[in-house]
Design a protein around this motif. Structure first.
Motif, PDB file in Angstrom:
ATOM      1  N   LEU A  36      -0.355  -7.562  12.991  1.00  0.00           N
ATOM      2  CA  LEU A  36      -1.907  -7.318  14.223  1.00  0.00           C
ATOM      3  C   LEU A  36      -2.745  -7.703  12.889  1.00  0.00           C
ATOM      4  CD1 LEU A  36      -1.904  -3.378  15.244  1.00  0.00           C
ATOM      5  CD2 LEU A  36      -1.233  -5.036  16.371  1.00  0.00           C
ATOM      6  N   GLU A  37      -3.426  -8.286  14.121  1.00  0.00           N
ATOM      7  CA  GLU A  37      -5.181  -9.032  13.056  1.00  0.00           C
ATOM      8  C   GLU A  37      -5.937  -7.468  12.859  1.00  0.00           C
ATOM      9  OE1 GLU A  37      -6.859 -11.743  15.341  1.00  0.00           O
ATOM     10  OE2 GLU A  37      -5.601 -13.093  16.573  1.00  0.00           O
ATOM     11  N   SER A  38      -6.657  -7.776  11.685  1.00  0.00           N
ATOM     12  CA  SER A  38      -7.422  -6.756  11.409  1.00  0.00           C
ATOM     13  C   SER A  38      -8.588  -6.096  12.347  1.00  0.00           C
ATOM     14  CB  SER A  38      -8.320  -7.218  10.440  1.00  0.00           C
ATOM     15  OG  SER A  38      -9.188  -6.767   9.520  1.00  0.00           O
ATOM     16  N   SER A  39      -9.249  -7.469  13.493  1.00  0.00           N
ATOM     17  CA  SER A  39      -9.700  -6.725  14.255  1.00  0.00           C
ATOM     18  C   SER A  39      -9.491  -5.616  15.584  1.00  0.00           C
ATOM     19  CB  SER A  39     -10.918  -7.741  14.849  1.00  0.00           C
ATOM     20  OG  SER A  39      -9.670  -8.694  15.923  1.00  0.00           O
ATOM     21  N   VAL A  40      -7.787  -6.521  15.448  1.00  0.00           N
ATOM     22  CA  VAL A  40      -7.017  -5.652  16.493  1.00  0.00           C
ATOM     23  C   VAL A  40      -7.066  -4.392  16.103  1.00  0.00           C
ATOM     24  CG1 VAL A  40      -5.879  -5.268  18.407  1.00  0.00           C
ATOM     25  CG2 VAL A  40      -6.041  -7.198  17.455  1.00  0.00           C
ATOM     26  N   ALA A  41      -6.372  -4.002  14.855  1.00  0.00           N
ATOM     27  CA  ALA A  41      -6.089  -2.767  14.103  1.00  0.00           C
ATOM     28  C   ALA A  41      -7.935  -2.187  14.093  1.00  0.00           C
ATOM     29  CB  ALA A  41      -6.186  -2.996  12.989  1.00  0.00           C
ATOM     30  N   MET A  42      -8.383  -2.353  13.993  1.00  0.00           N
ATOM     31  CA  MET A  42      -9.630  -1.679  13.775  1.00  0.00           C
ATOM     32  C   MET A  42     -10.149  -1.092  15.162  1.00  0.00           C
ATOM     33  SD  MET A  42     -11.885  -3.491  10.275  1.00  0.00           S
ATOM     34  CE  MET A  42     -13.329  -4.071  11.472  1.00  0.00           C
ATOM     35  N   MET A  97       1.104  -1.238  -0.113  1.00  0.00           N
ATOM     36  CA  MET A  97      -0.080   0.061  -0.116  1.00  0.00           C
ATOM     37  C   MET A  97       0.930   0.908  -0.532  1.00  0.00           C
ATOM     38  SD  MET A  97      -3.362   0.796   3.015  1.00  0.00           S
ATOM     39  CE  MET A  97      -2.547   1.790   4.202  1.00  0.00           C
ATOM     40  N   PHE A  98       1.775   1.594   1.160  1.00  0.00           N
ATOM     41  CA  PHE A  98       3.307   3.025   1.301  1.00  0.00           C
ATOM     42  C   PHE A  98       4.075   2.291   0.982  1.00  0.00           C
ATOM     43  CE2 PHE A  98      -0.275   2.923   4.533  1.00  0.00           C
ATOM     44  CZ  PHE A  98       0.763   3.102   5.104  1.00  0.00           C
ATOM     45  N   LYS A  99       5.067   3.320   1.927  1.00  0.00           N
ATOM     46  CA  LYS A  99       6.516   2.750   2.578  1.00  0.00           C
ATOM     47  C   LYS A  99       5.976   3.416   3.380  1.00  0.00           C
ATOM     48  CE  LYS A  99      10.998   1.842   1.284  1.00  0.00           C
ATOM     49  NZ  LYS A  99      11.566   1.106   1.812  1.00  0.00           N
ATOM     50  N   CYS A 100       6.482   2.389   4.927  1.00  0.00           N
ATOM     51  CA  CYS A 100       6.316   3.027   5.959  1.00  0.00           C
ATOM     52  C   CYS A 100       8.253   2.852   6.778  1.00  0.00           C
ATOM     53  CB  CYS A 100       6.100   1.560   7.084  1.00  0.00           C
ATOM     54  SG  CYS A 100       5.131   2.340   8.235  1.00  0.00           S
ATOM     55  N   LYS A 101       8.073   4.232   6.473  1.00  0.00           N
ATOM     56  CA  LYS A 101       9.815   4.807   6.824  1.00  0.00           C
ATOM     57  C   LYS A 101       9.873   4.831   8.809  1.00  0.00           C
ATOM     58  CE  LYS A 101       9.618   7.502   2.797  1.00  0.00           C
ATOM     59  NZ  LYS A 101      10.314   9.177   2.656  1.00  0.00           N
ATOM     60  N   ILE A 102       9.130   4.474   9.257  1.00  0.00           N
ATOM     61  CA  ILE A 102       9.309   3.956  10.436  1.00  0.00           C
ATOM     62  C   ILE A 102       9.966   2.832  11.455  1.00  0.00           C
ATOM     63  CG2 ILE A 102       7.767   5.481  11.030  1.00  0.00           C
ATOM     64  CD1 ILE A 102       6.107   3.475  12.236  1.00  0.00           C
ATOM     65  N   THR A 103      10.303   2.401  12.732  1.00  0.00           N
ATOM     66  CA  THR A 103      10.437   1.153  13.287  1.00  0.00           C
ATOM     67  C   THR A 103       9.541   1.127  13.690  1.00  0.00           C
ATOM     68  OG1 THR A 103      12.127   2.253  14.821  1.00  0.00           O
ATOM     69  CG2 THR A 103      12.533   1.010  12.580  1.00  0.00           C
ATOM     70  N   PHE A 104       9.501   0.068  14.695  1.00  0.00           N
ATOM     71  CA  PHE A 104       8.295  -0.957  15.748  1.00  0.00           C
ATOM     72  C   PHE A 104       8.988   0.334  16.382  1.00  0.00           C
ATOM     73  CE2 PHE A 104       8.019  -4.199  12.942  1.00  0.00           C
ATOM     74  CZ  PHE A 104       6.556  -3.710  11.873  1.00  0.00           C
ATOM     75  N   ASP A 105       9.932   0.208  17.350  1.00  0.00           N
ATOM     76  CA  ASP A 105      10.001   0.860  18.539  1.00  0.00           C
ATOM     77  C   ASP A 105       9.702   2.099  18.630  1.00  0.00           C
ATOM     78  OD1 ASP A 105      12.580   1.673  16.907  1.00  0.00           O
ATOM     79  OD2 ASP A 105      13.844   1.865  18.686  1.00  0.00           O
ATOM     80  N   GLN A 106       9.727   3.220  17.379  1.00  0.00           N
ATOM     81  CA  GLN A 106       9.316   4.207  17.634  1.00  0.00           C
ATOM     82  C   GLN A 106       7.793   4.882  17.554  1.00  0.00           C
ATOM     83  OE1 GLN A 106      11.270   4.813  13.321  1.00  0.00           O
ATOM     84  NE2 GLN A 106      12.293   6.930  13.974  1.00  0.00           N
ATOM     85  N   VAL A 139       2.082   5.517  15.101  1.00  0.00           N
ATOM     86  CA  VAL A 139       0.988   4.197  15.143  1.00  0.00           C
ATOM     87  C   VAL A 139       0.938   3.005  14.217  1.00  0.00           C
ATOM     88  CG1 VAL A 139      -0.937   5.602  15.881  1.00  0.00           C
ATOM     89  CG2 VAL A 139      -0.937   4.616  13.618  1.00  0.00           C
ATOM     90  N   HIS A 140       0.913   1.529  14.311  1.00  0.00           N
ATOM     91  CA  HIS A 140       1.427   0.497  13.509  1.00  0.00           C
ATOM     92  C   HIS A 140       0.520   1.022  12.127  1.00  0.00           C
ATOM     93  CE1 HIS A 140       1.895  -3.016  12.460  1.00  0.00           C
ATOM     94  NE2 HIS A 140       2.363  -3.477  13.221  1.00  0.00           N
ATOM     95  N   PRO A 191       0.380  -1.393  20.027  1.00  0.00           N
ATOM     96  CA  PRO A 191       1.099  -2.476  20.192  1.00  0.00           C
ATOM     97  C   PRO A 191       1.957  -2.388  19.276  1.00  0.00           C
ATOM     98  CG  PRO A 191      -0.806  -2.897  19.076  1.00  0.00           C
ATOM     99  CD  PRO A 191      -1.289  -1.842  19.093  1.00  0.00           C
ATOM    100  N   LYS A 192       2.942  -2.840  19.762  1.00  0.00           N
ATOM    101  CA  LYS A 192       4.353  -2.282  18.380  1.00  0.00           C
ATOM    102  C   LYS A 192       5.100  -3.890  17.663  1.00  0.00           C
ATOM    103  CE  LYS A 192       5.981   1.406  21.335  1.00  0.00           C
ATOM    104  NZ  LYS A 192       7.704   1.390  22.524  1.00  0.00           N
TER     105      LYS A 192
END
Length: 109
Positions: A20-26, A1-10, A97-98, A15-16
């Protein structure tokens, strides 16, 4: 979809984990939308919201014009364009966010 320029610790909200499951993200996205957050950066996964009640005065001062400048002529209020401009440029209430959460959060227009 798009290029993400972050790391999960940012990530500053949510959640990091790698995925993620779709239901959790929603669920996280719905919570952010209810609080007034909108997507402001796809690449850096940033969401922002209007952080003060006098945001129109702040915007008018920064742009050196009157508050009336931001209202639509048809009487429908302030354009979403100005909401978006304020949260992108001046709001200090931002979270990273994630990427799976970000895709469920809308922009102002």
């Amino acid at each position: 979809m798009f290029k993400c320029k972050i790391t999960f610790d940012q990530i500053t909200y949510g959640p990091k984990t790698d995925s993620l499951e779709s239901s959790v993200a929603m669920a996280y996205a719905q919570e952010l939308k209810e609080k007034g957050y909108r997507k402001t950066s796809n690449a850096y996964c940033i969401v922002s919201r209007i952080d003060r009640e006098d945001w129109l005065e702040v915007l008018a001062k920064q742009m050196r014009c009157s508050v009336a400048h931001f209202y639509n002529v048809d009487g429908s209020g302030v354009s979403d364009h100005w909401h978006d401009h304020y949260v992108r440029c001046y709001s200090k209430d931002k979270h990273t966010v994630h990427p799976d959460i970000l895709k469920f959060i809308p922009t102002y227009f």
